[in-house]
Design a protein around this motif. Sequence first.
Motif, PDB file in Angstrom:
ATOM      1  N   THR A 115      10.588   2.777  48.611  1.00 42.28           N
ATOM      2  CA  THR A 115      11.766   2.143  49.211  1.00 42.28           C
ATOM      3  C   THR A 115      12.919   2.245  48.215  1.00 42.28           C
ATOM      4  O   THR A 115      12.731   2.013  47.023  1.00 42.28           O
ATOM      5  CB  THR A 115      11.510   0.657  49.532  1.00 42.28           C
ATOM      6  OG1 THR A 115      10.408   0.563  50.428  1.00 42.28           O
ATOM      7  CG2 THR A 115      12.728   0.005  50.166  1.00 42.28           C
ATOM      8  N   ALA A 171      16.308   9.059  53.210  1.00 41.63           N
ATOM      9  CA  ALA A 171      15.079   8.284  53.419  1.00 41.63           C
ATOM     10  C   ALA A 171      14.236   8.898  54.541  1.00 41.63           C
ATOM     11  O   ALA A 171      13.024   9.086  54.392  1.00 41.63           O
ATOM     12  CB  ALA A 171      15.413   6.831  53.730  1.00 41.63           C
ATOM     13  N   ALA A 187      14.495   2.731  53.338  1.00 39.47           N
ATOM     14  CA  ALA A 187      15.761   2.363  52.693  1.00 39.47           C
ATOM     15  C   ALA A 187      16.227   1.024  53.234  1.00 39.47           C
ATOM     16  O   ALA A 187      16.179   0.784  54.444  1.00 39.47           O
ATOM     17  CB  ALA A 187      16.824   3.421  52.942  1.00 39.47           C
ATOM     18  N   ASN A 232      13.134   4.414  59.336  1.00 45.90           N
ATOM     19  CA  ASN A 232      13.032   4.370  57.878  1.00 45.90           C
ATOM     20  C   ASN A 232      14.088   3.469  57.237  1.00 45.90           C
ATOM     21  O   ASN A 232      14.055   3.250  56.037  1.00 45.90           O
ATOM     22  CB  ASN A 232      13.177   5.781  57.288  1.00 45.90           C
ATOM     23  CG  ASN A 232      12.045   6.675  57.705  1.00 45.90           C
ATOM     24  OD1 ASN A 232      11.901   6.979  58.879  1.00 45.90           O
ATOM     25  ND2 ASN A 232      11.234   7.108  56.770  1.00 45.90           N
TER      26      ASN A 232
END
Length: 166
Positions: free
Chosen positions: A73, A90, A97, A120
């Motif tokens: 992340t 991402a 993210a 994401n």
Amino acid sequence: MTKSLSDQLFEEALRARTRVYQAGSPTPLQQIPHDGDFQIFVKREDLGPINAYKWRGAYNAVAVYAEKTGCKTVVAASAGNHAQGVALAAKKLGIKAKIFMPLASPLMKQTSVQRHGGDNVEIILHGDNYNDSAAEAQKYVAKHKSTYIHPFDDIYTMAGQATIAD
């Protein structure tokens, strides 16, 4: 001997090319016709993946930190274009993210961030301006020991932006 920051940046910009062009293609120069004894060209970043140059630095920085740290992340703060670039990165890199955006961020920018990042990306609206959002993102990073993708004050972001010269 220690390399100067400009030498490091030059080397990183060359490396960034291989990463950045996994996410988008070089954008062309287009000549603008006019009357005069000189030529005018525009760089067509509107033809890039997010219609602005900021994807270059965001993608490069996310790719470098994901590789170096193994992070799953990344965290960013932005009112728009950098956020779209982080979201794009991402999704393409298969990581998550968390993007902190000011409360007043235009819905169009929020929608674009979500479109580029899909599942994401998580958008966190906080504060009246970029500085408020960035401060909250930094608090999150400190608390969760996350990786922060700075929109401009980072050698990997700068190196990615430098690929605009291609």
